[in-house]
Scaffold this motif. Structure first.
Motif, PDB file in Angstrom:
ATOM      1  N   ILE A 181      32.871  39.959  34.774  1.00 31.44           N
ATOM      2  CA  ILE A 181      33.952  40.882  34.459  1.00 31.44           C
ATOM      3  C   ILE A 181      35.171  40.464  35.265  1.00 31.44           C
ATOM      4  N   ILE A 182      36.269  40.185  34.568  1.00 28.78           N
ATOM      5  CA  ILE A 182      37.509  39.778  35.220  1.00 28.78           C
ATOM      6  C   ILE A 182      38.467  40.962  35.154  1.00 28.78           C
ATOM      7  N   ALA A 183      38.863  41.451  36.313  1.00 29.90           N
ATOM      8  CA  ALA A 183      39.746  42.615  36.397  1.00 29.90           C
ATOM      9  C   ALA A 183      41.024  42.225  37.123  1.00 29.90           C
ATOM     10  N   GLY A 184      42.151  42.628  36.550  1.00 32.24           N
ATOM     11  CA  GLY A 184      43.448  42.330  37.147  1.00 32.24           C
ATOM     12  C   GLY A 184      44.010  43.532  37.880  1.00 32.24           C
ATOM     13  N   LYS A 240      47.854  42.950  43.070  1.00 29.79           N
ATOM     14  CA  LYS A 240      48.049  41.776  43.914  1.00 29.79           C
ATOM     15  C   LYS A 240      46.881  40.801  43.868  1.00 29.79           C
ATOM     16  N   THR A 241      45.850  41.118  43.129  1.00 34.42           N
ATOM     17  CA  THR A 241      44.654  40.267  43.101  1.00 34.42           C
ATOM     18  C   THR A 241      44.041  40.232  41.707  1.00 34.42           C
ATOM     19  N   ILE A 242      43.178  39.238  41.516  1.00 37.24           N
ATOM     20  CA  ILE A 242      42.269  39.177  40.375  1.00 37.24           C
ATOM     21  C   ILE A 242      40.862  39.166  40.945  1.00 37.24           C
ATOM     22  N   ARG A 243      40.054  40.124  40.543  1.00 34.44           N
ATOM     23  CA  ARG A 243      38.706  40.248  41.078  1.00 34.44           C
ATOM     24  C   ARG A 243      37.687  39.977  39.979  1.00 34.44           C
ATOM     25  N   THR A 244      36.652  39.200  40.333  1.00 32.98           N
ATOM     26  CA  THR A 244      35.597  38.837  39.396  1.00 32.98           C
ATOM     27  C   THR A 244      34.302  39.503  39.838  1.00 32.98           C
ATOM     28  N   PHE A 245      33.703  40.290  38.949  1.00 33.46           N
ATOM     29  CA  PHE A 245      32.449  40.995  39.223  1.00 33.46           C
ATOM     30  C   PHE A 245      31.318  40.358  38.423  1.00 33.46           C
ATOM     31  N   ASP A 246      30.127  40.406  38.989  1.00 28.40           N
ATOM     32  CA  ASP A 246      28.918  40.006  38.272  1.00 28.40           C
ATOM     33  C   ASP A 246      28.432  41.217  37.483  1.00 28.40           C
TER      34      ASP A 246
END
Length: 466
Positions: A198-201, A204-210
């Motif tokens: 899961i790619i969430a914007g 100030k960041t882009i976070r990638t979740f499993d």
């Protein structure tokens, strides 16, 4: 909810017992060839807009309750077909998320012009409080596999949440925390192509979740501008921002984003970015920007083409690209659906600078009398889902009131000043002061052209059309 499986029915051949092994082998080979031919027919996407006529199939509308607050206006803010095409997910302002099923008679065959319009009702309604920023389906969703039937939402003051598409229950959540350990909502969210990440914007960041590990475990990548919208294709990630730019990244491993470049060209904050199915081009749209920009990701310094549409507000107006990559469709604040057909208008070709730029759309359909803000093309069938509506400002409704002493004292003054040589600006200023003193009652009133609906349209061939 019992969701149907969308598939093309195939005649099953009863092989039975063969006395001759060679006959059985030959029959198996023939059946295998027929199966391959059937698979080719299944994956062959139909031609769209061949009849130049759209037939309304189903309709669902929303209206404000009498006991609701005056600021509550339930209009569509987006709709997306499920990957298997059985249902449509739509977001309604101040009314959460709705799931609407496609009628089973539309799974196969054609549509007659005299077909009765279905009045749709939501099979699932999730009443989420707060503004929903973004939503998306699980890319491998299949109604015959209940575990794959889910969607993601990100909303105000809440983490990324995964919802079950069978009963509307909350499965899990993915929480992003900032440097001071405060949970912050994501502005945009999307699954990776294989559905494992899961790619969430964020701002100030882009976070990638499993996907298999909900909670607060994520891989973080710093960015310079808020990620208002994102899209991914193969190993590429496009991020549109409020500062009118689009950043392009190469994703080698989850969370490892290598910057390729930044694209400039929009006049407002970018509201949507979308790759073409082949991954070679990128289409982007922005708020208060009457243009769709087409980018070649190999030469991203300047737009490859400019496609006009009508977007006169800050509202997000969606566009969509057909799975075959030939058709680009977009809504507009004028309620008109615009279609670009690659066979007739080479919208994926380079832009001629000296050429006079006019309206290059192949077809234009005035579908709604209000803003057409949502567009989604069915993944398998020639069916289009559109959503309409927008926020209408309050208009002052002046009620007659008896004159007061203050009004009596004002009128002679205005009469005296009007007889003198004063400027037009002074007269208008005095008129505004009188209107403010009257203090008219403010009442929420929809405009005559307001429309809040989700509509399914047949955009394929109509054999019986005369």
């Amino acid at each position: 909810m019992k969701m149907g499986e969308l598939s093309i029915e195939m005649d099953q051949v009863d092989v039975g017992e063969f006395n001759n092994p060679s006959e059985a082998t030959a029959n198996n080979v023939e059946n295998g060839e027929n199966a391959i031919a059937s698979e080719e027919l299944i994956h062959q996407y139909p031609s769209l807009f061949t009849s130049k006529t759209l037939i309304e199939l189903s309709n669902s509308s929303w209206s404000r309750s009498r006991r609701a607050n005056e600021d509550v206006q339930p209009y569509l803010r987006g709709c997306k077909w499920s990957p298997d095409g059985t249902c449509c997910l739509s977001v309604v302002n101040n009314d959460g998320v709705h799931v609407t099923e496609l009628s089973r008679d539309l799974y196969t065959g054609y549509v007659a012009p005299n077909r009765i319009i279905d009045v749709m009702d939501s099979v699932i309604h999730v009443k989420e409080c707060g503004l929903i920023y973004d939503f998306c389906w699980f890319p491998l969703m299949n109604s015959s596999v209940p575990e794959s039937c889910c969607w993601l939402t990100t909303r105000q003051n809440a983490p990324v949440q995964m919802w079950d598409a069978y009963d509307g229950s909350l499965r899990c959540s993915y929480r992003g925390f900032d440097a001071v350990d405060q949970m912050e909502p994501a502005l945009s969210v999307i699954f990776s192509n294989d559905g494992s990440q899961i790619i969430a914007g964020y701002k100030k960041t882009i976070r990638t979740f499993d996907v298999e590990r909900p909670g607060r475990e994520f891989v973080e990548h710093k960015i310079k501008a808020p990620a208002a919208c994102i899209d991914t294709c193969n190993d590429l990630l496009a991020v549109g921002s409020w500062n009118t730019t689009i950043s392009l990244y190469s994703v080698n491993t989850p969370g490892n984003y290598k910057s390729i470049g930044v694209m400039h060209g929009h006049g407002g904050g970018v509201t949507q970015v979308k790759f073409t199915p082949d991954g070679r081009y990128l289409v982007s749209g922005a708020r208060k920007d009457n243009r769709l920009l087409l980018w070649d990701i190999r030469y991203y310094r300047r737009p490859l083409n400019i496609l006009p549409r009508v977007v006169e507000t800050n509202q997000r107006v969606y566009f969509d690209i057909s799975p075959c990559g030939k058709y680009l469709v977009s809504g507009g604040t004028d309620g008109v659906l615009k279609v670009w057909d690659e066979d007739q208008v080479h919208w994926r070709s380079a832009l001629e600078v000296t050429e006079h730029m006019g309206d290059t759309a192949t077809y234009k359909f005035p579908l709604h009398k209000d803003c057409c803000n949502s567009i989604s093309i069915h993944p398998l069938r020639p069916i289009l889902a559109t959503g309409s509506g927008q926020y209408h400002l309050r208009r002052p409704m002046t009620s007659p009131e008896p004159k007061t002493n203050n009004q009596d004292s004002i009128l002679p003054i205005i009469k005296k000043e009007s007889s003198s040589d004063e400027s037009i600006a002074t007269k208008q200023s005095n008129k505004r002061k009188i209107e403010e003193r009257e203090s008219p009652d403010l009442e929420m009133e929809y405009k005559e052209d307001s429309e809040n609906s989700l509509v399914f349209w047949w955009i394929g061939e109509v054999p019986d059309l005369t």
